[in-house]
Design a protein around this motif. Structure first.
Motif, PDB file in Angstrom:
ATOM      1  N   ASP A 269      14.174  -8.236   7.836  1.00 10.99           N
ATOM      2  CA  ASP A 269      15.456  -8.262   7.120  1.00 10.99           C
ATOM      3  C   ASP A 269      15.260  -8.652   5.660  1.00 10.99           C
ATOM      4  O   ASP A 269      16.134  -9.260   5.060  1.00 10.99           O
ATOM      5  CB  ASP A 269      16.410  -9.261   7.786  1.00 10.99           C
ATOM      6  N   THR A 270      14.135  -8.325   5.094  1.00 10.29           N
ATOM      7  CA  THR A 270      13.822  -8.689   3.711  1.00 10.29           C
ATOM      8  C   THR A 270      13.284  -7.479   2.973  1.00 10.29           C
ATOM      9  O   THR A 270      12.927  -6.473   3.581  1.00 10.29           O
ATOM     10  CB  THR A 270      12.742  -9.797   3.666  1.00 10.29           C
ATOM     11  N   GLU A 271      13.203  -7.611   1.670  1.00 13.07           N
ATOM     12  CA  GLU A 271      12.525  -6.586   0.873  1.00 13.07           C
ATOM     13  C   GLU A 271      11.043  -6.610   1.243  1.00 13.07           C
ATOM     14  O   GLU A 271      10.518  -7.650   1.652  1.00 13.07           O
ATOM     15  CB  GLU A 271      12.692  -6.873  -0.615  1.00 13.07           C
ATOM     16  N   PRO A 272      10.335  -5.492   1.085  1.00 15.12           N
ATOM     17  CA  PRO A 272       8.909  -5.476   1.421  1.00 15.12           C
ATOM     18  C   PRO A 272       8.133  -6.551   0.669  1.00 15.12           C
ATOM     19  O   PRO A 272       8.350  -6.769  -0.520  1.00 15.12           O
ATOM     20  CB  PRO A 272       8.453  -4.081   0.999  1.00 15.12           C
ATOM     21  N   PHE A 273       7.239  -7.228   1.391  1.00 18.07           N
ATOM     22  CA  PHE A 273       6.354  -8.216   0.792  1.00 18.07           C
ATOM     23  C   PHE A 273       5.455  -7.512  -0.196  1.00 18.07           C
ATOM     24  O   PHE A 273       4.938  -6.432   0.068  1.00 18.07           O
ATOM     25  CB  PHE A 273       5.507  -8.898   1.875  1.00 18.07           C
ATOM     26  N   SER A 274       5.240  -8.143  -1.349  1.00 18.53           N
ATOM     27  CA  SER A 274       4.410  -7.527  -2.371  1.00 18.53           C
ATOM     28  C   SER A 274       3.663  -8.605  -3.136  1.00 18.53           C
ATOM     29  O   SER A 274       4.250  -9.620  -3.526  1.00 18.53           O
ATOM     30  CB  SER A 274       5.275  -6.720  -3.342  1.00 18.53           C
ATOM     31  N   ILE A 275       2.382  -8.386  -3.320  1.00 15.53           N
ATOM     32  CA  ILE A 275       1.560  -9.281  -4.129  1.00 15.53           C
ATOM     33  C   ILE A 275       0.347  -8.477  -4.583  1.00 15.53           C
ATOM     34  O   ILE A 275      -0.152  -7.619  -3.840  1.00 15.53           O
ATOM     35  CB  ILE A 275       1.127 -10.543  -3.355  1.00 15.53           C
ATOM     36  N   ASP A 276      -0.114  -8.732  -5.790  1.00 13.00           N
ATOM     37  CA  ASP A 276      -1.275  -8.021  -6.314  1.00 13.00           C
ATOM     38  C   ASP A 276      -2.341  -9.044  -6.667  1.00 13.00           C
ATOM     39  O   ASP A 276      -2.191  -9.822  -7.603  1.00 13.00           O
ATOM     40  CB  ASP A 276      -0.898  -7.211  -7.565  1.00 13.00           C
TER      41      ASP A 276
ATOM     42  N   ASP B 237      -8.688   1.650  13.499  1.00 11.35           N
ATOM     43  CA  ASP B 237      -8.977   0.811  12.335  1.00 11.35           C
ATOM     44  C   ASP B 237      -8.070   1.207  11.172  1.00 11.35           C
ATOM     45  O   ASP B 237      -8.505   1.833  10.207  1.00 11.35           O
ATOM     46  CB  ASP B 237     -10.454   0.951  11.970  1.00 11.35           C
ATOM     47  N   ILE B 238      -6.799   0.828  11.260  1.00  6.61           N
ATOM     48  CA  ILE B 238      -5.827   1.121  10.205  1.00  6.61           C
ATOM     49  C   ILE B 238      -6.325   0.495   8.897  1.00  6.61           C
ATOM     50  O   ILE B 238      -6.738  -0.664   8.878  1.00  6.61           O
ATOM     51  CB  ILE B 238      -4.437   0.564  10.567  1.00  6.61           C
ATOM     52  N   THR B 239      -6.295   1.270   7.823  1.00  2.00           N
ATOM     53  CA  THR B 239      -6.843   0.811   6.542  1.00  2.00           C
ATOM     54  C   THR B 239      -5.930   1.199   5.394  1.00  2.00           C
ATOM     55  O   THR B 239      -5.477   2.340   5.317  1.00  2.00           O
ATOM     56  CB  THR B 239      -8.239   1.443   6.308  1.00  2.00           C
ATOM     57  N   ALA B 240      -5.677   0.246   4.500  1.00  2.00           N
ATOM     58  CA  ALA B 240      -4.944   0.516   3.257  1.00  2.00           C
ATOM     59  C   ALA B 240      -5.984   0.944   2.226  1.00  2.00           C
ATOM     60  O   ALA B 240      -6.693   0.121   1.650  1.00  2.00           O
ATOM     61  CB  ALA B 240      -4.188  -0.723   2.806  1.00  2.00           C
ATOM     62  N   ARG B 241      -6.121   2.251   2.008  1.00  2.00           N
ATOM     63  CA  ARG B 241      -7.210   2.781   1.169  1.00  2.00           C
ATOM     64  C   ARG B 241      -7.101   2.342  -0.295  1.00  2.00           C
ATOM     65  O   ARG B 241      -8.136   2.085  -0.923  1.00  2.00           O
ATOM     66  CB  ARG B 241      -7.247   4.309   1.227  1.00  2.00           C
ATOM     67  N   ASP B 242      -5.907   2.237  -0.849  1.00  2.00           N
ATOM     68  CA  ASP B 242      -5.782   1.810  -2.241  1.00  2.00           C
ATOM     69  C   ASP B 242      -6.254   0.366  -2.409  1.00  2.00           C
ATOM     70  O   ASP B 242      -6.936   0.032  -3.371  1.00  2.00           O
ATOM     71  CB  ASP B 242      -4.367   2.003  -2.777  1.00  2.00           C
ATOM     72  N   ILE B 243      -5.958  -0.480  -1.436  1.00  2.00           N
ATOM     73  CA  ILE B 243      -6.454  -1.866  -1.471  1.00  2.00           C
ATOM     74  C   ILE B 243      -7.963  -1.878  -1.258  1.00  2.00           C
ATOM     75  O   ILE B 243      -8.701  -2.597  -1.939  1.00  2.00           O
ATOM     76  CB  ILE B 243      -5.744  -2.729  -0.409  1.00  2.00           C
ATOM     77  N   GLN B 244      -8.441  -1.054  -0.341  1.00  2.16           N
ATOM     78  CA  GLN B 244      -9.875  -1.003  -0.050  1.00  2.16           C
ATOM     79  C   GLN B 244     -10.686  -0.609  -1.286  1.00  2.16           C
ATOM     80  O   GLN B 244     -11.736  -1.189  -1.550  1.00  2.16           O
ATOM     81  CB  GLN B 244     -10.148  -0.021   1.089  1.00  2.16           C
TER      82      GLN B 244
ATOM     83  N   THR C 109       0.825  -1.211   0.000  1.00  2.00           N
ATOM     84  CA  THR C 109       0.000   0.000   0.000  1.00  2.00           C
ATOM     85  C   THR C 109       0.859   1.261   0.000  1.00  2.00           C
ATOM     86  O   THR C 109       1.987   1.248   0.486  1.00  2.00           O
ATOM     87  CB  THR C 109      -0.950   0.036   1.219  1.00  2.00           C
ATOM     88  N   LYS C 110       0.284   2.326  -0.517  1.00  2.00           N
ATOM     89  CA  LYS C 110       0.889   3.661  -0.445  1.00  2.00           C
ATOM     90  C   LYS C 110      -0.079   4.628   0.234  1.00  2.00           C
ATOM     91  O   LYS C 110       0.159   5.826   0.270  1.00  2.00           O
ATOM     92  CB  LYS C 110       1.225   4.189  -1.854  1.00  2.00           C
ATOM     93  N   GLU C 111      -1.194   4.082   0.751  1.00  2.00           N
ATOM     94  CA  GLU C 111      -2.257   4.919   1.318  1.00  2.00           C
ATOM     95  C   GLU C 111      -2.703   4.361   2.664  1.00  2.00           C
ATOM     96  O   GLU C 111      -3.803   3.836   2.811  1.00  2.00           O
ATOM     97  CB  GLU C 111      -3.436   5.000   0.349  1.00  2.00           C
ATOM     98  N   LEU C 112      -1.852   4.479   3.663  1.00  2.00           N
ATOM     99  CA  LEU C 112      -2.137   3.948   4.995  1.00  2.00           C
ATOM    100  C   LEU C 112      -2.885   4.998   5.808  1.00  2.00           C
ATOM    101  O   LEU C 112      -2.377   6.091   6.047  1.00  2.00           O
ATOM    102  CB  LEU C 112      -0.820   3.567   5.680  1.00  2.00           C
ATOM    103  N   ASP C 113      -4.093   4.655   6.229  1.00  2.00           N
ATOM    104  CA  ASP C 113      -4.984   5.609   6.891  1.00  2.00           C
ATOM    105  C   ASP C 113      -5.316   5.156   8.312  1.00  2.00           C
ATOM    106  O   ASP C 113      -5.147   3.997   8.674  1.00  2.00           O
ATOM    107  CB  ASP C 113      -6.277   5.740   6.068  1.00  2.00           C
ATOM    108  N   TYR C 114      -5.833   6.064   9.101  1.00  2.00           N
ATOM    109  CA  TYR C 114      -6.230   5.863  10.497  1.00  2.00           C
ATOM    110  C   TYR C 114      -7.742   6.034  10.609  1.00  2.00           C
ATOM    111  O   TYR C 114      -8.358   6.729   9.802  1.00  2.00           O
ATOM    112  CB  TYR C 114      -5.519   6.888  11.393  1.00  2.00           C
ATOM    113  N   GLU C 115      -8.343   5.399  11.610  1.00  2.00           N
ATOM    114  CA  GLU C 115      -9.767   5.578  11.914  1.00  2.00           C
ATOM    115  C   GLU C 115      -9.971   5.339  13.406  1.00  2.00           C
ATOM    116  O   GLU C 115      -9.994   4.199  13.857  1.00  2.00           O
ATOM    117  CB  GLU C 115     -10.646   4.581  11.148  1.00  2.00           C
ATOM    118  N   LEU C 116     -10.136   6.380  14.179  1.00  2.00           N
ATOM    119  CA  LEU C 116     -10.402   6.267  15.604  1.00  2.00           C
ATOM    120  C   LEU C 116     -11.826   5.758  15.825  1.00  2.00           C
ATOM    121  O   LEU C 116     -12.779   6.318  15.266  1.00  2.00           O
ATOM    122  CB  LEU C 116     -10.213   7.624  16.289  1.00  2.00           C
ATOM    123  N   GLU C 117     -11.961   4.705  16.634  1.00  2.00           N
ATOM    124  CA  GLU C 117     -13.273   4.144  16.938  1.00  2.00           C
ATOM    125  C   GLU C 117     -13.327   3.677  18.396  1.00  2.00           C
ATOM    126  O   GLU C 117     -12.320   3.235  18.945  1.00  2.00           O
ATOM    127  CB  GLU C 117     -13.575   2.942  16.039  1.00  2.00           C
ATOM    128  N   LEU C 118     -14.511   3.759  18.979  1.00  2.00           N
ATOM    129  CA  LEU C 118     -14.778   3.130  20.268  1.00  2.00           C
ATOM    130  C   LEU C 118     -15.052   1.658  19.983  1.00  2.00           C
ATOM    131  O   LEU C 118     -15.785   1.334  19.048  1.00  2.00           O
ATOM    132  CB  LEU C 118     -15.997   3.773  20.940  1.00  2.00           C
TER     133      LEU C 118
END
Length: 190
Positions: free
Chosen positions: A177-184, A44-51, A7-16
């Motif tokens: 200790d690895t390159e970032p995991f990536s899969i589409d 509620d951390i969300t990857a918006r591009d994946i969403q 992801t390149k779009e990591l977002d936050y969401e405060l919730e009770l």
């Protein structure tokens, strides 16, 4: 952890979050209080591009369920410690900058109704129900890329009477200790 290979779009969401205290199912709002053990803070951390891609199929769980997403805490406040969960100030800060402010009094659905509605899925003690976020997430800003979370950010999610959940966003290479995991999922099949 920031999964920059995904992801390149990591977002936050405060919730009770509501913590369920005992097993049960198929009950109404008038019985819901008997099933609530307490409350905690949920981000509620969300990857918006994946969403966005998941919303095309109508099924989205991956965008909110990547490892280390959905931090909760810092503890559980029992229901007797919170006289009115429908009147709590809420605020989320990133690096000290206020990003979300609101109050649980603005909830569209009451906590007893929400707990009763989801009882059809069946509860076990320790289950958690989230109540939805408040205004101010990065995705709705005029330039969301100025607001999305980045490695090194410090996030403080606070709910009056419940506590402050503090998390640091850690880059992939600082955690592995690895390159970032990536899969589409939507890319060509191998």
């Amino acid at each position: 952890m920031y999964p920059e290979g995904l992801t390149k779009e990591l977002d936050y969401e405060l919730e009770l979050a509501i913590v369920i205290g005992k097993s049960g199912k198929f009950f109404g709002p008038e019985e819901a209080e008997d099933y609530i053990a307490g409350y905690t803070v949920f981000n509620d951390i969300t990857a918006r591009d994946i969403q966005r891609r998941e919303m095309q199929s109508g099924v989205f769980s991956f965008s909110k369920g990547i490892d280390t997403f959905c931090p909760i805490g810092p503890w559980i406040v029992t229901k007797d410690e919170l006289p009115d969960p429908h009147a709590l100030a809420m605020e989320l800060r990133v690096n000290g900058e206020r990003r979300q402010t609101g109050n649980t009094e603005k909830m569209i659905i009451s906590i007893p109704h929400l707990v009763a509605y989801h009882s059809a899925q069946g509860y076990t003690a320790g289950d958690i129900i989230t109540t939805g976020t408040i205004s101010g997430v990065a995705a709705v800003q005029p330039n969301p890329f100025d607001f999305y979370l980045q490695p090194g950010d410090r996030v403080e999610a606070e709910i009056e009477g419940v506590g402050t959940l503090r998390n640091h966003v850690v880059g992939w290479k600082d955690a592995h200790d690895t390159e970032p995991f990536s899969i589409d999922l939507y890319g060509p099949a191998n």
